[in-house]
Design a protein around this motif. Structure first.
Motif, PDB file in Angstrom:
ATOM      1  N   THR A  27       0.749  -1.259   0.030  1.00 13.19           N
ATOM      2  CA  THR A  27       0.084   0.197   0.204  1.00 13.19           C
ATOM      3  C   THR A  27       1.034   1.290  -0.070  1.00 13.19           C
ATOM      4  O   THR A  27       0.356   2.258  -0.084  1.00 13.19           O
ATOM      5  N   TRP A  37     -16.681   5.775   4.464  1.00  6.18           N
ATOM      6  CA  TRP A  37     -16.345   4.228   4.637  1.00  6.18           C
ATOM      7  C   TRP A  37     -15.894   3.889   3.297  1.00  6.18           C
ATOM      8  O   TRP A  37     -14.860   2.820   3.112  1.00  6.18           O
ATOM      9  N   TYR A  89     -14.229   7.939   0.668  1.00  7.55           N
ATOM     10  CA  TYR A  89     -12.982   8.843   1.174  1.00  7.55           C
ATOM     11  C   TYR A  89     -11.863   7.710   1.455  1.00  7.55           C
ATOM     12  O   TYR A  89     -10.729   8.007   1.234  1.00  7.55           O
ATOM     13  N   ALA A  90     -12.054   6.615   1.485  1.00  2.53           N
ATOM     14  CA  ALA A  90     -11.039   5.423   1.950  1.00  2.53           C
ATOM     15  C   ALA A  90     -10.308   5.338   0.406  1.00  2.53           C
ATOM     16  O   ALA A  90      -9.291   5.341   0.271  1.00  2.53           O
ATOM     17  N   ALA A 143     -10.361   7.563  -1.830  1.00  5.04           N
ATOM     18  CA  ALA A 143      -9.497   8.908  -2.172  1.00  5.04           C
ATOM     19  C   ALA A 143      -7.983   8.599  -1.432  1.00  5.04           C
ATOM     20  O   ALA A 143      -7.223   8.905  -1.874  1.00  5.04           O
ATOM     21  N   ASP A 144      -8.216   8.121  -0.268  1.00  6.04           N
ATOM     22  CA  ASP A 144      -6.808   8.045   0.510  1.00  6.04           C
ATOM     23  C   ASP A 144      -5.692   7.047  -0.237  1.00  6.04           C
ATOM     24  O   ASP A 144      -4.749   6.885  -0.594  1.00  6.04           O
ATOM     25  N   GLY A 201      -4.179   8.000  -3.020  1.00  8.81           N
ATOM     26  CA  GLY A 201      -3.106   8.958  -2.648  1.00  8.81           C
ATOM     27  C   GLY A 201      -1.961   7.963  -1.968  1.00  8.81           C
ATOM     28  O   GLY A 201      -0.447   8.073  -2.456  1.00  8.81           O
ATOM     29  N   VAL A 202      -2.032   6.838  -1.316  1.00  6.28           N
ATOM     30  CA  VAL A 202      -1.333   5.795  -0.945  1.00  6.28           C
ATOM     31  C   VAL A 202      -0.516   5.214  -1.989  1.00  6.28           C
ATOM     32  O   VAL A 202       0.681   5.094  -2.082  1.00  6.28           O
ATOM     33  N   ARG A 220     -15.530  15.240   4.196  1.00  8.03           N
ATOM     34  CA  ARG A 220     -15.670  13.963   4.603  1.00  8.03           C
ATOM     35  C   ARG A 220     -17.016  13.921   5.271  1.00  8.03           C
ATOM     36  O   ARG A 220     -17.314  14.627   6.272  1.00  8.03           O
ATOM     37  N   MET A 251     -20.214  10.970   6.884  1.00  8.10           N
ATOM     38  CA  MET A 251     -20.130   9.520   7.443  1.00  8.10           C
ATOM     39  C   MET A 251     -20.954   8.754   6.179  1.00  8.10           C
ATOM     40  O   MET A 251     -20.242   7.451   6.053  1.00  8.10           O
ATOM     41  N   ALA A 270     -13.655   1.305  -1.416  1.00  9.56           N
ATOM     42  CA  ALA A 270     -12.417   1.679  -0.596  1.00  9.56           C
ATOM     43  C   ALA A 270     -11.268   0.986  -1.258  1.00  9.56           C
ATOM     44  O   ALA A 270     -10.146   1.487  -1.172  1.00  9.56           O
ATOM     45  N   SER A 271     -11.455  -0.151  -2.279  1.00 12.04           N
ATOM     46  CA  SER A 271     -10.501  -0.359  -2.832  1.00 12.04           C
ATOM     47  C   SER A 271     -10.161   0.203  -4.457  1.00 12.04           C
ATOM     48  O   SER A 271      -9.557  -0.398  -5.159  1.00 12.04           O
ATOM     49  N   ARG A 320      -8.798   8.537   9.078  1.00 17.99           N
ATOM     50  CA  ARG A 320      -9.278   7.323   9.108  1.00 17.99           C
ATOM     51  C   ARG A 320      -8.085   6.223   9.973  1.00 17.99           C
ATOM     52  O   ARG A 320      -8.559   5.434  10.677  1.00 17.99           O
ATOM     53  N   ASP A 344      -2.569  12.097   2.258  1.00 20.76           N
ATOM     54  CA  ASP A 344      -3.072  11.083   1.484  1.00 20.76           C
ATOM     55  C   ASP A 344      -3.946  11.706   0.193  1.00 20.76           C
ATOM     56  O   ASP A 344      -3.957  11.202  -0.930  1.00 20.76           O
ATOM     57  N   GLN A 345      -4.760  13.009   0.491  1.00 20.00           N
ATOM     58  CA  GLN A 345      -5.404  13.437  -0.362  1.00 20.00           C
ATOM     59  C   GLN A 345      -4.720  14.690  -0.894  1.00 20.00           C
ATOM     60  O   GLN A 345      -5.660  15.650  -1.704  1.00 20.00           O
ATOM     61  N   TRP A 382       0.476  13.500  -1.632  1.00 18.81           N
ATOM     62  CA  TRP A 382       0.843  12.124  -2.486  1.00 18.81           C
ATOM     63  C   TRP A 382       0.101  12.097  -3.748  1.00 18.81           C
ATOM     64  O   TRP A 382       0.626  11.819  -4.691  1.00 18.81           O
ATOM     65  N   ALA A 383      -1.155  12.895  -3.714  1.00 15.30           N
ATOM     66  CA  ALA A 383      -1.936  12.709  -5.021  1.00 15.30           C
ATOM     67  C   ALA A 383      -1.359  13.905  -6.033  1.00 15.30           C
ATOM     68  O   ALA A 383      -1.788  13.986  -6.958  1.00 15.30           O
ATOM     69  N   PHE A 398     -12.061  -7.932   2.328  1.00  8.42           N
ATOM     70  CA  PHE A 398     -11.137  -7.096   2.279  1.00  8.42           C
ATOM     71  C   PHE A 398     -10.768  -6.462   3.529  1.00  8.42           C
ATOM     72  O   PHE A 398     -11.756  -5.875   4.511  1.00  8.42           O
ATOM     73  N   GLY A 418     -24.797   6.782  13.095  1.00  8.72           N
ATOM     74  CA  GLY A 418     -24.523   8.537  12.912  1.00  8.72           C
ATOM     75  C   GLY A 418     -24.393   8.439  11.143  1.00  8.72           C
ATOM     76  O   GLY A 418     -23.437   9.340  10.788  1.00  8.72           O
ATOM     77  N   CYS A 419     -25.029   7.809  10.403  1.00 12.96           N
ATOM     78  CA  CYS A 419     -25.038   8.186   8.971  1.00 12.96           C
ATOM     79  C   CYS A 419     -25.400   9.390   8.499  1.00 12.96           C
ATOM     80  O   CYS A 419     -24.896   9.848   7.548  1.00 12.96           O
TER      81      CYS A 419
END
Lengths: 435, 528, 258, 568
Positions: free
Chosen positions: A52, C14, C17-18, C20-21, C24-25, C38, C40, C108-109, D78, D105-106, D109-110, D435, D532-533
């Motif tokens: 990753t 969940w 946003y993941a 998007a991370d 970058g990663v 972001r 929820m 997320a993937s 996260r 990350d956003q 890196w991007a 995953f 909390g959605c």
């Protein structure tokens, strides 16, 4: 909390930390013994992690700090196991706390002392590429952030003592033996590197620009000896061509170890990508014999390295690395086993991927704990199939690389496994009797 | 009844052969013992023809050519004259005597002279008695090659090959010749293509320098595998690929004959202290022969045994020497002639015993390896201590008992011969001794000790454009160190390198004229 | 100086946003224009806020959530999708380019998918050019339309419909009558248009008292329809007769609840 | 602590993350910029804000400048929000008064090749965070009980290992297996490497101890129908084959559904010639002793694995399986020629390499083939299979005619994995396997609290590796069950009764049934159940619902800040 509800964890690397946190979070008391001044282990030395490309210290630091802050965890850094008596559910343990010559309660980790300390020493944490002072923390994110004076190199000028506003320096500190009662013991001593110099034809130790992969990680790391700006050590130039050589001492029946370290192919791929990231114009080659891509996402990772990052994979273990007598640049001789042609190519920087071997010290530790080692020096599981984290001694468990070659996630999962087994022992012993 | 002498005659087409015809035309009689082989010029007559003729039982060899100045090819006959002198020396050394070889100038008009020469020569040979040597039967290859190879595979770990290519990435030959790859030979053997292994040139291309063995992570000992296969390989191909027309090996085979009494001690200097018997025996090796065969190279090879004896005497050792010492058999062992190797080994050991030796010192890496390692393996019990001169001397250096009189300031670079280095692991003794010579500075080539490369040829096999590359490569590397002197312990290294001077077209003298010295000679030079 | 669009992204925590991370990663590069907020769940994206963002000059808005079935909250993304459809309908009425608004599912993937979408959307916005609402002097009548749209999006009627769609279509109403999707969409369309027009009327009469005649003229609507809306609005206490000019009543806006 | 009254005093901590951020974004510039923002009273940069040094810097900052809001601009919330929140709490600032700006990350890196733009973006992201922070309110986390019982989906060796370990720790376990008996893949295997013992032997032991364990309740021929609730309080509905359904509650859930074996229909004559089989079928033959002494056997590796497209992954276990079976054949009939046609032999670690060497000793023939030139397969009249494989080293085709061709095929995701993932609201990766929450440090957790994964459901692995993971989840799942009580989300919805018209829209759409109408007929939120959605807040016709920590005002403020406008 009852003694037999506490656990001793030996080794403050990612495996040891994970086991400690799992146990602490479920309410057990944990003593985490680490022989260096800081926890973090090998993972702390890495720049990024595959596949990753997470920044290694970034994802590790929170765990390290969690260990530090956790009410159920007692960190015993700069300490070593001395003796163990008793049996599962009721071990009596002696731990030697080496003198830091620093009062941990007073030291704020401000680092003034190190600025003034006159003695410079190669920094082990940077694989001796960088330097530290005789009073030091191994790395910026060290946990605990307490300085240590290494006796060997300190010239006792006591300058630090004068400097330290907190008055933390204490040259009269003596070794101290800590006695503990624990219900179970988890061993997670990790690995060390095979001496790449023993594979003479690659010229490690002879040529300045032949490095080991871990040295290379330190070069890449922002907190490393050259601030993460990838340069040649010999002349400070940006390398134009870098080669990675796999299986240096591993998978060999002569002059090395027979096993496969299981992670080199992929971490080399990671490092190769990082090179391209630092210097897109720099050509990167990975010399391998068999690409071990068995892990989750590995094959795709390698593909990405090839297609998106332009990393070149050459199926060959080079015969030798020689220095051109005239130009003094390094030349790698190899047979491209896909074309069956013996070729040579000029390379600015060679990175060797040495076998990752069990620690020599395991022998001693095994002696203290009464554990069996396998023929390579890994701790031996009780049953290789069904009880991989158990040992021949009930109540003592193993996890991470010291149990056999594996990567970080495998170590983490197994560390949790060892924690679970330890928890069983605790549960059973508090309800009387261990199997 | 007395056996009639057999004479093999090589006659040049234009003079001697015509002369022989004339003798017939003129009905001049001469003994029937002669068998004439017509050659275009006496210059064509290779010493090897003669040696082989004798090896296979000829009692005399006659070479006939044109009188000086009348050669159809201007100077072929003079060339022949030079060669015959050289060959006579060999015959002297091997103990057959130069007289059995005769060179005569016979013109087309000298039918009478021809008849007369033949008659005389036949008579002389009768007096000399028969050549003790007899034609030997060719050795049979083992019947079940498949099985033999699979045994060899197991013995030399060939089955562990991981095809990583480290061997071919190391092999000095593979580097210049893509057609050769140790692991390909290995793979063929493993997949059951034995025939192609045995019939191809690969077996003979390997230098057996042990560089791949040194580095192979799977401990595949390829050169030993090659050695095990060679006895089964095609003999014709072997003959074809053998350098110097196989003279050295022919001579070695001759020595096996009990009736042969070599005359090989000519090199021994005045006042040298040696004995017939003694605890320490100096095993000279084939240097006296090489001195003759490679005369043109002016390597002064005889200086080697002379120096060794001088050194030994200087340190108070009076070595025993064998006046009829046999070849150690190294080349036979490595070219698949196991039968003769074993015979030589037995004979030498017998001689050692007779000389009551317990320690054997040699200055030749090949002799060293062969005696120390291979004799033990072949004969089972071999209770002699074998020392290389450098080992003996470095011990003395440690004890401070090695004294030098004449120091000289020279930058010296040392080449590790494969046999002494990788084969036997002797790296430091020669260096220790060299550096102990006053004024001598020791330089190292980039590739030294375990990583040193071969001089380029081994056992006189496969001397070709590739081995040439290797030799030049090594010499260049030596030059690049800026040394004045290239030192080796192996006479053959010097021979193979110096042989480059005979290359056509000539090679840049800058490379090939590097000054060379044998280890023992260098040491002796620093002593009074 | 080239046009650099301002794009606001509303991403669920969940999946998107993941994702998007992960982009970058994995060092997958994409244009810098997007500013990610972001949340929820994509279900949290309130059309009112989206419209607000556009009114305030965003050149583009990108809403992202989990693929159907992946939603961390089971069905949040279904609701997001419904809200979005309503939103699109409103936008269509305001004559703001529909291309400035997009909804995408990113897991997320799917780091590279995220980057691709952002890249592609940014280019699309670049070709559309700056939003007519951006900068110091936004296009006035468009602005008014958008405000009307926002008001409509906040209206009880539309929100109930959206919130109940699932119920009404799958389970039926209190009387157990089920609507087919088509029927519902028809109802929805009418409601959207009506609420939009009424909001527009409201905003007009808030500025100045206007007659039905005048309103219908400005709205390009036949006066009968306009009147019907006014009547409805009177019923909801949105407007009242301000004063009477001759025989024609002029309507004014009343302050509403919140 | 009540911060509504007092004016916001915001501290901004900007992380270089070594050079991960600092190498692209001009951090000092961003620091200076943030000082200019409304409400910001302090700003600094750190090499690593997450280092214990960085953490203490935050605490110092809070004390020194008596901050009541904290912003860290670094990586992604996260992974790092918990750490920084904790730091705030320790320094006496409610952790919900903390906000993060994701400038790594956003951003860095991007946008590695656009430093200026990246710096601008970083500023915006900080501005957005500040805008939100000004409106943040302190929150408290309610506590809930955790039921000391676990559901394990799947009944293979991983499942049973985890079950026994949990039971030994004193927890109740429900195993739900859709097959009529326990055992999973192990039931089909003959011998197991590296110990070469019979699979059945170890298996029967485990099955017995599971069946005889009072704390473990085994439901075979049963599938999970529905899962409601949340960590500590899952409501599980299972259905038996005969259609009858049962409900029970558990505190945690473990996914151990294993994997299936790929059927290579149409590849290398599989399904066409009867002497072309898979390794799994070979295991069967060996198990039942039905393999004659063949003259030759050829095995091909990577059949349907490590493909250019499609199944691109390596299945990890096939090479060792091939070696194992090859060795077994050699034992049964030493004269049989066994060929293994492979690409890269995945003999990693210690035991595997051992077996590799032993196989070489036994004379098993290894031939490397390349993806570009796969072996060609045909059947002869006499039934033998001819395999033509290009041998790169020899530079020629090698032709082998064999009695048996064995195809090494990969493990593939269990059928129904996707359905289960939707049932549990946990993701599957591009390869179709479950995953995990974090590839490196949370390899057996899901992002959703209280749900875990182990064994081949996660990715192909052998028995020892699956068992290691099984013990692992036994620890992960035990943690919340052992502590018994958990603090849950404070980020929940709340209804403004004065505005609510009781239309019930929210009640209908809440996926957790967290909203009910009370006696007054207005909506009420059960906050422990609320996840909390915020869907309700976005849908409430009266806009009467406030989503804590993501209020309309806060979100709007962020949006406006993003557009460079100040929130009025």
């Amino acid at each position: 909390m009852k003694a037999n509800e506490s656990v001793l964890v030996i080794g403050g690397g990612i495996a040891g930390m994970q086991a400690s946190l799992d146990l602490a979070n479920r309410g057990s008391k944990v003593y985490l013994v680490e022989k260096t001044p800081s926890i973090g282990g090998r993972m702390a030395q890495l720049d990024k992690t595959f596949p990753t490309m997470d920044c290694s210290i970034c994802i590790l630091a929170p765990k390290m700090i969690e260990c530090l802050r956790h009410p159920n965890i007692t960190l015993l850094t700069y300490s070593e196991l001395q003796s163990v008596k008793g049996s599962a559910g009721n071990f009596r343990v002696e731990v030697l706390k080496k003198p830091r010559f620093i009062d941990e309660n007073k030291c704020t980790g401000c680092g003034e002392c190190a600025q003034y300390c006159p003695t410079e020493v190669p920094n082990e944490f940077d694989m001796n590429l960088g330097i530290r002072k005789a009073i030091y923390i191994p790395f910026p994110q060290a946990v605990p952030l307490k300085y240590t004076i290494d006796e060997e190199n300190c010239i006792k000028c006591r300058l630090c003592q004068k400097i330290c506003k907190a008055g933390a320096v204490d040259f009269d500190q003596k070794p101290e033996t800590v006695n503990l009662k624990v219900g179970a013991i988890i061993v997670a001593t990790g690995f060390e590197l095979f001496d790449a110099g023993r594979i003479r034809e690659y010229g490690y130790g002879k040529y300045r620009d032949v490095l080991t992969s871990l040295e290379f990680e330190r070069l890449l790391s922002a907190s490393g000896p050259i601030g993460g700006h990838l340069l040649r050590l010999s002349d400070g130039c940006v390398p134009r061509r870098i080669a990675f050589i796999q299986c240096v001492g591993s998978r060999s029946l002569k002059g090395g170890v027979q096993f496969c370290s299981s992670s080199c192919c992929v971490y080399a791929t990671k490092e190769a990508i990082l090179v391209r990231e630092h210097h897109p114009e720099c050509e990167v080659y990975i010399f391998y014999n068999e690409l071990k891509v068995f892990g989750k996402g590995f094959q795709d990772f390698v593909k990405r390295a090839q297609n998106e990052w332009g990393v070149k994979y050459i199926r060959a273990l080079p015969g030798e690395v020689v220095e051109d007598p005239k130009t003094h640049s390094l030349i790698i001789w190899y047979e491209d086993t896909k074309e069956n042609m013996t070729k040579n190519t000029e390379i600015d920087l060679v990175v060797l991927c040495p076998a990752l071997v069990p620690r020599i010290a395991n022998k001693e530790l095994a002696g203290i704990l009464g554990l069996e080692l396998d023929k390579y020096g890994f701790f031996k599981p009780r049953d290789v199939l069904y009880t991989p984290v158990d040992t021949n001694v009930p109540g003592i468990f193993i996890c991470g690389y010291c149990q056999g070659p594996k990567d970080i996630p495998e170590s983490v999962a197994q560390a949790s496994g060892a924690a679970a087994r330890a928890a069983e022992v605790i549960a059973l012993s508090s309800s009387g009797g261990v199997r | 009844m007395v056996a009639e002498p057999k004479i093999v005659a090589f006659l040049c087409n234009w003079c001697a052969y015509a002369g022989a015809d004339l003798a017939g035309v003129s009905r001049i009689g001469y003994p029937p013992n002669i068998r004439v082989i017509r050659v275009m010029c006496s210059g064509r007559v290779d010493p090897a023809f003669i040696i082989r003729a004798f090896e296979t039982g000829a009692d005399g060899v006659l070479v006939g050519g044109c009188h000086p100045g009348t050669c159809h090819y201007v100077s072929g006959n003079l060339e022949a004259e030079k060669r015959m002198e050289n060959t006579k020396k060999l015959l002297k050394l091997i103990g057959l005597g130069p007289e059995r070889l005769r060179l005569e100038w016979i013109s087309a008009s000298e039918g009478g002279k021809f008849a007369q020469v033949v008659t005389e020569f036949t008579e002389e040979l009768r007096k000399m008695g028969p050549n003790p040597l007899k034609a030997k039967a060719k050795m049979e290859a083992p019947i079940n090659t498949k099985q033999a190879i699979s045994e060899a595979v197991k013995k030399t770990n060939v089955q562990y090959c991981l095809e990583c290519g480290k061997c071919s990435g190391s092999c000095p030959i593979s580097k210049v010749n893509d057609a050769f790859s140790p692991r390909r030979v290995v793979e063929r053997s493993l997949l059951g293509f034995e025939e192609r292994v045995l019939s191809g040139t690969d077996l003979w291309t390997c230098l057996t320098c042990f560089l791949c063995t040194e580095r192979c992570p799977s401990d595949v000992r390829f050169p030993e595998f090659v050695r095990a296969c060679r006895p089964m390989a095609s003999v014709e191909l072997k003959e074809e690929l053998c350098a110097h027309r196989g003279i050295p090996m022919a001579l070695s085979r001759m020595m096996l004959n009990p009736k042969i009494k070599q005359d090989r001690m000519g090199w021994l200097p005045e006042g040298a202290e040696i004995s017939k018997r003694g605890d320490m025996l100096y095993f000279v090796g084939c240097i006296p022969y090489f001195d003759v065969i490679f005369e043109d190279f002016n390597l002064e090879l005889l200086k080697i045994p002379q120096s060794v004896v001088k050194i030994l005497n200087n340190v108070g050792i009076k070595p025993a020497l064998l006046s009829n010492e046999k070849c150690c058999g190294h080349d036979m062992l490595w070219t698949g002639d196991l039968e003769n190797f074993e015979k030589l080994a037995k004979k030498n050991v017998a001689d050692f015993k007779r000389a009551r030796a317990t320690r054997i010192v040699t200055a030749c890496p090949e002799c060293y390896r062969t005696l120390k390692k291979d004799y033990a393996e072949v004969l089972g019990n071999f209770d002699f201590e074998v020392l290389h001169i450098s080992e003996l001397l470095s011990e003395l250096v440690d004890k401070g008992e090695l004294k030098f009189d004449a120091g000289f300031s020279k930058k010296v670079v040392y080449h590790d011969p494969c046999r002494l280095g990788r084969h036997m692991g002797v790296y430091e003794p020669p260096r220790k001794v060299i550096t102990s010579i006053p004024g001598v500075g020791l330089l190292e080539m980039g590739r030294n000790r375990e990583n040193a490369i071969c001089c380029g040829v081994s056992s006189f096999m496969s001397c070709n454009k590739y081995s040439k590359e290797v030799r030049m490569d090594r010499l260049r590397e030596a030059k690049a160190t800026g040394a004045d002197l290239l030192v080796t312990t192996c006479p053959k290294c010097q021979i193979h390198w110096r042989c480059l001077t005979t290359e056509k077209p000539p090679i840049d003298p800058e490379i090939v004229t590097m000054e060379m010295r044998d280890f023992s000679v260098l040491v002796a030079e620093a002593m009074r | 100086m080239t046009f650099e669009p301002r794009i606001v992204g509303f991403l669920c925590n969940w999946c998107s946003y993941a994702g998007a991370d992960l982009a970058g990663v994995s060092r997958i590069q994409y244009p810098t224009n997007i500013r990610i907020i972001r949340l929820m769940c994509s279900g949290r994206v309130d059309p009112v806020i989206v419209l607000d963002t556009l009114i305030n000059g965003a050149d583009g808005v990108l809403v992202m959530g989990c693929h159907f079935g992946d939603c961390h909250y089971t069905v949040g993304n279904f609701y997001a999708e419904r809200k979005f459809r309503m939103l699109k309908k409103l936008i269509a009425l305001t004559d703001l380019e529909g291309g400035r608004l997009r909804l995408e599912w990113v897991s997320a993937s799917e780091g590279s998918r995220f980057a691709d979408i952002v890249r592609e959307f940014t280019n699309q916005i670049k070709t559309l050019g700056p939003s007519p609402l951006a900068g110091e002097n936004p296009k006035r009548d468009l602005l008014q339309n958008m405000q009307a749209a926002q008001m409509a999006a906040a209206s009880f009627r539309l929100r109930v419909l959206v919130g109940r769609e699932k119920g009404l279509v799958d389970e039926g109403n209190v009387y157990g009558e089920k609507l087919s999707q088509e029927e519902f969409d028809r109802v929805m369309d009418d409601a959207v248009t009506a609420e939009y027009l009424r909001s527009k009327i409201y905003l007009m009469v808030r500025k100045e008292p206007l007659s039905v005649k005048e309103l219908s003229k400005r709205l390009g609507l036949d006066s009968q329809k306009a009147l019907r809306h006014i009547v409805a609005m009177k019923r909801h206490g949105m407007v009242a007769v301000g004063r009477v000019e001759g025989t024609t009543p002029l309507y004014i806006a009343l302050e509403m609840g919140r | 602590m009540e911060s509504k009254e007092e004016a916001p005093r915001i501290g901004v901590f900007i992380c270089h993350c070594g050079i991960n951020i600092g190498g692209v974004v001009n951090v000092p510039e961003v620091v200076e910029y943030s000082k200019t923002l409304l409400g910001v009273v302090y700003a600094e940069d750190n090499l690593y804000t997450c280092s214990s040094e960085g953490i203490s810097k935050i605490k110092e900052g809070i004390a020194k400048h008596n901050l009541n809001r904290v912003i860290v601009a670094s990586c992604t919330p996260r992974t790092h929000e918990p750490l920084f929140r904790a730091a705030c709490e320790e320094a006496g600032v409610n952790k919900y008064l903390f906000e993060m700006a994701n400038i790594r990350d956003q951003c860095s890196w991007a946008h590695m090749h656009e430093p200026e733009k990246a710096t601008e973006k970083a500023k915006d992201l900080v501005r957005m965070a500040v805008a939100k922070a000004r409106l943040l309110k302190p929150l408290e986390e309610p506590e809930i009980d955790v039921a000391p019982s676990a559901l394990i989906v799947g009944g293979g060796v991983s499942s049973m290992t985890a079950a026994l370990c949990l039971a030994n720790q004193g927890f109740k376990v429900h195993i739900v297996e859709r097959e009529p008996e326990l055992g999973g893949m192990l039931r089909h295997l003959h011998k197991l490497y590296p110990s070469m013992e019979d699979a059945s032997q170890g298996l029967s032991q485990i099955v017995n101890s599971v069946n005889s364990n009072k704390s473990i309740d085994v439901l075979t021929s049963t599938v999970v129908k529905e899962v409601k609730g949340f960590i500590g309080n899952f409501e599980v509905t299972v259905e038996r084959m005969n259609g009858e359904t049962t409900n029970f509650g558990v505190g945690t859930i473990i996914v151990a559904t294993g994997a299936a074996n790929f059927e290579p229909v149409g590849m290398y004559g599989y399904g066409e010639y009867d002497n072309v089989i898979t390794q799994l079928q070979l295991e069967q033959l060996l198990k039942n002793g039905r393999l004659e002494k063949p003259e030759k056997v050829v095995m091909i590796q990577c059949v349907g694995a490590r493909e250019e497209k499609g199944r691109t992954y390596c299945s990890r276990i096939c090479c060792m399986t091939a070696l194992k079976n090859a060795m077994h054949i050699k034992e049964l009939s030493p004269d049989t020629d066994v060929y293994i046609l492979f690409r890269d032999l995945q003999t990693y670690g210690t035991h595997h390499e051992d077996w590799h060497r032993r196989a070489q000793d036994k004379g098993i023939k290894f031939i490397k083939y390349v993806l570009e030139k796969p072996p060609q397969v045909a059947q002869r009249e006499d039934g033998k299979i001819t395999i033509n494989v290009y041998h790169a080293l020899l530079g020629e085709e090698v032709k082998i005619s064999s009695d048996l061709l064995v195809l090494s095929t990969p493990l593939i995701p269990q059928e129904g994995a996707k359905e289960l993932s939707q049932l549990l609201k946990v993701p599957v990766g591009p390869d179709g396997f479950f995953f995990e929450a974090h590839v490196k440090l949370r390899p057996i957790d899901f992002a959703t609290d209280g749900i875990y994964v182990c064994g081949t459901a996660h990715s192909p692995k052998d028995v020892a590796e699956s068992v290691s993971q099984a013990f692992g989840v036994a620890s992960r799942a035990a943690i919340p069950m052992a502590v018994k009580r958990l603090r849950v989300e404070a980020i929940t919805a709340t209804v403004d009764e004065s505005v609510c018209s009781g239309c019930g829209t929210c009640v209908k759409l809440c996926p957790y049934g967290a909203i009910q109408k009370d006696e007054k007929g207005v909506a009420k939120v059960t906050s422990v159940v609320c996840k909390g959605c915020g869907t309700c807040a976005a849908s409430c016709p009266e806009r009467a619902i406030t989503m804590r920590h993501f209020t309309d005002e806060q979100v709007r403020a962020q949006a406006l800040a993003a557009l460079g406008r100040v929130y009025a």
